[in-house]
Design a protein around this motif. Structure first.
Motif, PDB file in Angstrom:
ATOM      1  N   ARG A  13       0.848  -1.197   0.000  1.00 16.84           N
ATOM      2  CA  ARG A  13       0.000   0.000   0.000  1.00 16.84           C
ATOM      3  C   ARG A  13       0.877   1.239   0.000  1.00 16.84           C
ATOM      4  O   ARG A  13       1.923   1.254   0.636  1.00 16.84           O
ATOM      5  CB  ARG A  13      -0.893   0.042   1.252  1.00 16.84           C
ATOM      6  N   PHE A  14       0.438   2.249  -0.737  1.00 19.01           N
ATOM      7  CA  PHE A  14       1.025   3.580  -0.593  1.00 19.01           C
ATOM      8  C   PHE A  14      -0.066   4.446  -0.004  1.00 19.01           C
ATOM      9  O   PHE A  14      -1.049   4.729  -0.688  1.00 19.01           O
ATOM     10  CB  PHE A  14       1.488   4.149  -1.936  1.00 19.01           C
ATOM     11  N   GLY A  15       0.068   4.836   1.243  1.00 21.85           N
ATOM     12  CA  GLY A  15      -1.004   5.573   1.904  1.00 21.85           C
ATOM     13  C   GLY A  15      -2.239   4.688   1.940  1.00 21.85           C
ATOM     14  O   GLY A  15      -2.157   3.547   2.381  1.00 21.85           O
ATOM     15  N   ASP A  16      -3.373   5.195   1.467  1.00 22.38           N
ATOM     16  CA  ASP A  16      -4.572   4.353   1.495  1.00 22.38           C
ATOM     17  C   ASP A  16      -4.836   3.696   0.135  1.00 22.38           C
ATOM     18  O   ASP A  16      -5.886   3.122  -0.092  1.00 22.38           O
ATOM     19  CB  ASP A  16      -5.801   5.141   1.989  1.00 22.38           C
ATOM     20  N   GLN A  17      -3.851   3.794  -0.765  1.00 18.40           N
ATOM     21  CA  GLN A  17      -3.992   3.146  -2.067  1.00 18.40           C
ATOM     22  C   GLN A  17      -3.326   1.761  -2.018  1.00 18.40           C
ATOM     23  O   GLN A  17      -2.144   1.641  -1.702  1.00 18.40           O
ATOM     24  CB  GLN A  17      -3.302   4.013  -3.140  1.00 18.40           C
ATOM     25  N   THR A  18      -4.083   0.713  -2.310  1.00 18.79           N
ATOM     26  CA  THR A  18      -3.509  -0.631  -2.342  1.00 18.79           C
ATOM     27  C   THR A  18      -2.999  -0.901  -3.745  1.00 18.79           C
ATOM     28  O   THR A  18      -3.770  -1.046  -4.686  1.00 18.79           O
ATOM     29  CB  THR A  18      -4.561  -1.683  -1.951  1.00 18.79           C
ATOM     30  N   VAL A  19      -1.682  -0.936  -3.868  1.00 21.06           N
ATOM     31  CA  VAL A  19      -1.066  -1.030  -5.191  1.00 21.06           C
ATOM     32  C   VAL A  19      -0.857  -2.490  -5.592  1.00 21.06           C
ATOM     33  O   VAL A  19      -0.979  -2.842  -6.768  1.00 21.06           O
ATOM     34  CB  VAL A  19       0.260  -0.244  -5.210  1.00 21.06           C
ATOM     35  N   LEU A  20      -0.531  -3.337  -4.620  1.00 19.62           N
ATOM     36  CA  LEU A  20      -0.481  -4.783  -4.865  1.00 19.62           C
ATOM     37  C   LEU A  20      -1.504  -5.415  -3.931  1.00 19.62           C
ATOM     38  O   LEU A  20      -1.454  -5.223  -2.713  1.00 19.62           O
ATOM     39  CB  LEU A  20       0.909  -5.353  -4.587  1.00 19.62           C
ATOM     40  N   GLY A  37       0.597  -5.273 -18.846  1.00 24.17           N
ATOM     41  CA  GLY A  37      -0.575  -4.657 -18.235  1.00 24.17           C
ATOM     42  C   GLY A  37      -0.509  -3.153 -18.334  1.00 24.17           C
ATOM     43  O   GLY A  37       0.554  -2.591 -18.617  1.00 24.17           O
ATOM     44  N   PRO A  38      -1.660  -2.489 -18.123  1.00 26.23           N
ATOM     45  CA  PRO A  38      -1.702  -1.033 -18.235  1.00 26.23           C
ATOM     46  C   PRO A  38      -0.763  -0.383 -17.231  1.00 26.23           C
ATOM     47  O   PRO A  38      -0.379  -1.002 -16.247  1.00 26.23           O
ATOM     48  CB  PRO A  38      -3.156  -0.677 -17.891  1.00 26.23           C
ATOM     49  N   SER A  39      -0.422   0.872 -17.473  1.00 27.84           N
ATOM     50  CA  SER A  39       0.486   1.526 -16.528  1.00 27.84           C
ATOM     51  C   SER A  39      -0.274   1.940 -15.276  1.00 27.84           C
ATOM     52  O   SER A  39      -1.488   2.126 -15.296  1.00 27.84           O
ATOM     53  CB  SER A  39       1.186   2.718 -17.177  1.00 27.84           C
ATOM     54  N   GLY A  40       0.469   2.018 -14.177  1.00 27.37           N
ATOM     55  CA  GLY A  40      -0.138   2.347 -12.894  1.00 27.37           C
ATOM     56  C   GLY A  40      -0.819   1.164 -12.238  1.00 27.37           C
ATOM     57  O   GLY A  40      -1.594   1.305 -11.302  1.00 27.37           O
ATOM     58  N   THR A  41      -0.459  -0.037 -12.700  1.00 30.17           N
ATOM     59  CA  THR A  41      -1.150  -1.242 -12.280  1.00 30.17           C
ATOM     60  C   THR A  41      -0.388  -1.999 -11.188  1.00 30.17           C
ATOM     61  O   THR A  41      -0.891  -2.941 -10.609  1.00 30.17           O
ATOM     62  CB  THR A  41      -1.336  -2.099 -13.567  1.00 30.17           C
ATOM     63  N   GLY A  42       0.846  -1.566 -10.939  1.00 33.53           N
ATOM     64  CA  GLY A  42       1.621  -2.196  -9.878  1.00 33.53           C
ATOM     65  C   GLY A  42       2.714  -3.126 -10.374  1.00 33.53           C
ATOM     66  O   GLY A  42       3.330  -3.833  -9.578  1.00 33.53           O
ATOM     67  N   LYS A  43       2.996  -3.124 -11.677  1.00 36.91           N
ATOM     68  CA  LYS A  43       4.023  -4.026 -12.219  1.00 36.91           C
ATOM     69  C   LYS A  43       5.400  -3.693 -11.656  1.00 36.91           C
ATOM     70  O   LYS A  43       6.113  -4.574 -11.164  1.00 36.91           O
ATOM     71  CB  LYS A  43       4.049  -3.935 -13.761  1.00 36.91           C
ATOM     72  N   SER A  44       5.761  -2.414 -11.711  1.00 33.21           N
ATOM     73  CA  SER A  44       7.062  -2.014 -11.165  1.00 33.21           C
ATOM     74  C   SER A  44       7.108  -2.283  -9.670  1.00 33.21           C
ATOM     75  O   SER A  44       8.117  -2.756  -9.145  1.00 33.21           O
ATOM     76  CB  SER A  44       7.318  -0.522 -11.408  1.00 33.21           C
ATOM     77  N   THR A  45       6.024  -1.963  -8.995  1.00 35.70           N
ATOM     78  CA  THR A  45       5.993  -2.154  -7.543  1.00 35.70           C
ATOM     79  C   THR A  45       6.210  -3.622  -7.181  1.00 35.70           C
ATOM     80  O   THR A  45       6.933  -3.927  -6.233  1.00 35.70           O
ATOM     81  CB  THR A  45       4.664  -1.639  -6.968  1.00 35.70           C
ATOM     82  N   LEU A  46       5.626  -4.522  -7.957  1.00 30.69           N
ATOM     83  CA  LEU A  46       5.833  -5.953  -7.694  1.00 30.69           C
ATOM     84  C   LEU A  46       7.318  -6.304  -7.793  1.00 30.69           C
ATOM     85  O   LEU A  46       7.886  -6.933  -6.906  1.00 30.69           O
ATOM     86  CB  LEU A  46       5.014  -6.793  -8.684  1.00 30.69           C
TER      87      LEU A  46
HETATM   88  N1  LIG Z   1       6.704   5.652  -3.985  1.00 29.36           N
HETATM   89  C1  LIG Z   1       5.384   5.755  -4.261  1.00 29.36           C
HETATM   90  N2  LIG Z   1       4.577   6.524  -3.501  1.00 29.36           N
HETATM   91  C2  LIG Z   1       3.260   6.625  -3.753  1.00 29.36           C
HETATM   92  N3  LIG Z   1       2.635   6.004  -4.745  1.00 29.36           N
HETATM   93  C3  LIG Z   1       3.368   5.207  -5.545  1.00 29.36           C
HETATM   94  C4  LIG Z   1       4.786   5.044  -5.349  1.00 29.36           C
HETATM   95  N4  LIG Z   1       5.252   4.188  -6.290  1.00 29.36           N
HETATM   96  C5  LIG Z   1       4.186   3.848  -7.046  1.00 29.36           C
HETATM   97  N5  LIG Z   1       3.065   4.447  -6.614  1.00 29.36           N
HETATM   98  C6  LIG Z   1       1.713   4.268  -7.180  1.00 29.36           C
HETATM   99  O1  LIG Z   1       1.463   2.903  -7.274  1.00 29.36           O
HETATM  100  C7  LIG Z   1       0.750   2.626  -8.459  1.00 29.36           C
HETATM  101  C8  LIG Z   1       1.448   1.545  -9.241  1.00 29.36           C
HETATM  102  O2  LIG Z   1       2.676   2.047  -9.720  1.00 29.36           O
HETATM  103  P1  LIG Z   1       3.679   1.158 -10.564  1.00 29.36           P
HETATM  104  O3  LIG Z   1       3.998  -0.072  -9.804  1.00 29.36           O
HETATM  105  O4  LIG Z   1       4.807   2.033 -10.935  1.00 29.36           O
HETATM  106  O5  LIG Z   1       2.810   0.795 -11.837  1.00 29.36           O
HETATM  107  P2  LIG Z   1       3.280   0.224 -13.233  1.00 29.36           P
HETATM  108  O6  LIG Z   1       4.716  -0.158 -13.154  1.00 29.36           O
HETATM  109  O7  LIG Z   1       2.381  -0.921 -13.494  1.00 29.36           O
HETATM  110  O8  LIG Z   1       3.059   1.325 -14.218  1.00 29.36           O
HETATM  111  C9  LIG Z   1       0.603   3.930  -9.205  1.00 29.36           C
HETATM  112  O9  LIG Z   1      -0.682   4.438  -8.954  1.00 29.36           O
HETATM  113  C10 LIG Z   1       1.648   4.812  -8.588  1.00 29.36           C
HETATM  114  O10 LIG Z   1       1.237   6.132  -8.615  1.00 29.36           O
END
Ligand SMILES: Nc1ncnc2c1ncn2[C@@H]1O[C@H](COP(=O)(O)OP(=O)(O)O)[C@@H](O)[C@H]1O
Ligand SMILES: [Mg+2]
Lengths: 246, 224
Positions: A13-20, A37-46
């Motif tokens: 989670r980033f704040g109250d946003q659940t990214v994974l 997958g579309p951007s902003g989907t959590g691929k990089s975060t994973l």
């Molecule tokens: N360090 C961070 N702080 C806050 N939000 C983040 C951070 N990193 C990523 N996010 C949010 O997490 C979501 C997924 O990001 P990301 O994993 O980069 O997606 P993808 O690689 O699929 O495009 C996005 O909405 C992004 O704004």
């Protein structure tokens, strides 16, 4: 089914946003998996969570005898995991104060504790492999984007990690450099290096991957062999995405 | 208006010159100690080390917020009253301590700024290959920060050389103290202080040339 890497219920989670939102994953030894997958989907975060560049909030990561409970990973766990996973960054992120050769050596001398001479010899082998034998003494600022990314990949290769993570390795490149970088990754894939690659190069993913994972909204929506995902995707979201990029 | 006593000034040159080593000694030792201390302070602040971070912040604030002369008097005249064992603190040592702490406070802030200026991806890439936080700082971040901070730090060094003249208020006979003594004997204040001013100027000019050379040299190896 033997998993070399196993991920269970990974949450970030980033704040109250659940990214994974509960990612489960099992990679067989030598398996090459592409994530689309579309951007902003959590691929990089994973990927970043698997290298602990982002700290997951919950879930398990198992890699060989390493078993990490994300919620209470110690710094020793984190270092151990990082020593077994290597990361290739979209923007290369080469050490600006080190030459190409030193970039490749750094992990070997500092992290693995190899003597300089041995690490230097290994770096020279890798420089040859990435086609930059003549640029070993160049600083990143004097290399083209394609050359920088090849060094970035070489730096990751040097670590002999169990798992290589590529986060959109060609997205920041001028089109003229994309080919040489994809060729290098293909070469690594041919060596059956276990890898997880996030990419927008669909054709490339189709060629090198044993399996394609489609992610949306922090979840794995669908996965399967390339011919299935690209030819006969089951989920409407996958089909919609492929129509958009295709 | 009377003419300058050039012959007197000429005779003074070797006298003042003989105190250059002491001035440089205080400045160099002070600078080396200040650099080490400043780097430690900067790292503590960047890593936000609990508690120590607050202590360092207050320390920096105090040493930036009070005049160097007041700090020197505090160390030399004040501290021995608190700790009688310090009565043996000589002027040179007190001056070096004062210069070190004062300049460390300023330099810590520039080093901190330079560290924060290093791209976040450098931290990530170094961490990703399994380096510890200390290794990341020492091998990747600080060298890049040093390049950015070098011109500012060099300016502080020049400032420190000039500030060693305050040591004369602690009874140290350095370049300024020597000039003061000369003048007190001859009453030729203008000549004496002009000579010492010229000496400081010359030293700083020589260093400025060195500074430009170093910057060109550092700039050649890498840019970010
Ligand atoms: N360090 C961070 N702080 C806050 N939000 C983040 C951070 N990193 C990523 N996010 C949010 O997490 C979501 C997924 O990001 P990301 O994993 O980069 O997606 P993808 O690689 O699929 O495009 C996005 O909405 C992004 O704004
Ligand atoms: Mg991404």
């Amino acid at each position: 089914m033997s998993c070399e890497i196993r991920v269970d219920g990974l949450v970030k989670r980033f704040g109250d946003q659940t990214v994974l939102d509960g990612i489960d994953l099992c990679l067989q030894p030598g398996e090459r998996v592409a994530i689309i997958g579309p951007s902003g989907t959590g691929k990089s975060t994973l990927l970043r969570c698997l290298n602990y560049l982002d700290r997951p909030d919950a879930g398990h990561i198992r890699l060989g005898d390493l078993d990490i409970d994300a919620a209470k990973a110690s710094s020793a766990d984190v270092l151990a995991l990082r020593r077994r996973t290597s990361f290739v960054f979209q923007n290369y992120a080469l050490f600006a104060n080190k030459t190409a050769r030193e970039n490749i050596m750094e992990g070997l001398t500092v992290v693995r504790g190899w003597p300089k001479a041995k690490a230097g010899a290994r770096a020279d082998e890798i420089l040859a492999q990435i086609g930059l034998s003549d640029r070993g003494d160049s600083y990143p600022v004097n290399l083209s984007g394609g050359q920088q990314q090849r060094v970035g990949i070489g730096r990751a290769m040097a670590l002999h990690a169990d798992l290589m993570l590529f986060d959109e390795p060609t997205s920041a490149l001028d089109p003229e450099w994309v080919g040489e970088v994809l060729d290098l990754i293909r070469q690594i894939a041919d060596g059956r290096q276990t890898m997880l690659i996030v990419t927008h190069e669909m054709q490339f993913a189709r060629e090198i991957a044993d399996r394609i994972i489609f992610m949306e909204g922090g979840r794995i929506v669908e996965q399967g062999p390339p011919e299935q995902i690209f030819g006969a995707a089951q989920d409407e979201r996958t089909r919609a995405f492929l129509r958009r990029v295709g | 208006m009377r003419p300058l006593d050039i012959a007197y000034m000429g005779n003074m040159l070797p006298v003042i010159a003989s105190y250059i080593p002491l001035t440089l000694f205080m400045a160099v030792v002070g600078m080396v100690l200040a650099l080490v201390l400043a780097a430690v302070f900067a790292v503590v602040r960047v890593l936000r080390v609990p508690i120590i971070d607050r202590v360092v912040a207050v320390f920096i604030s105090f040493f930036r917020g009070t005049p160097l002369l007041v700090q020197l008097f505090l160390f030399y005249y004040g501290l021995p009253q608190l700790f009688p064992s310090l009565t043996s603190l000589d002027g040179v040592t007190a001056a070096i301590i004062g210069l070190t702490l004062h300049f460390a406070a300023y330099m810590a802030e520039s080093i901190r700024g330079a560290i924060l200026g290093v791209d976040r991806s450098q931290w990530e890439a170094a961490s990703s290959i399994g380096m510890t936080q200390g290794q990341v700082l020492r091998r990747i971040i600080l060298p890049q920060a040093a390049r950015v901070a070098a011109p500012t730090l060099m300016n502080y060094f020049i400032d420190m050389i000039k500030s060693t003249s305050l040591a004369f208020t602690l009874g140290v006979t350095e370049m300024m103290g020597a000039a003061q003594k000369e003048a007190a004997g001859s009453f030729l204040y203008l000549e004496a202080f002009l000579v010492v001013a010229l000496f400081y100027w010359a030293i700083v000019e020589i260093l400025s040339v060195g500074q430009r050379w170093i910057e060109r040299h550092l700039g050649r190896a890498v840019a970010r």
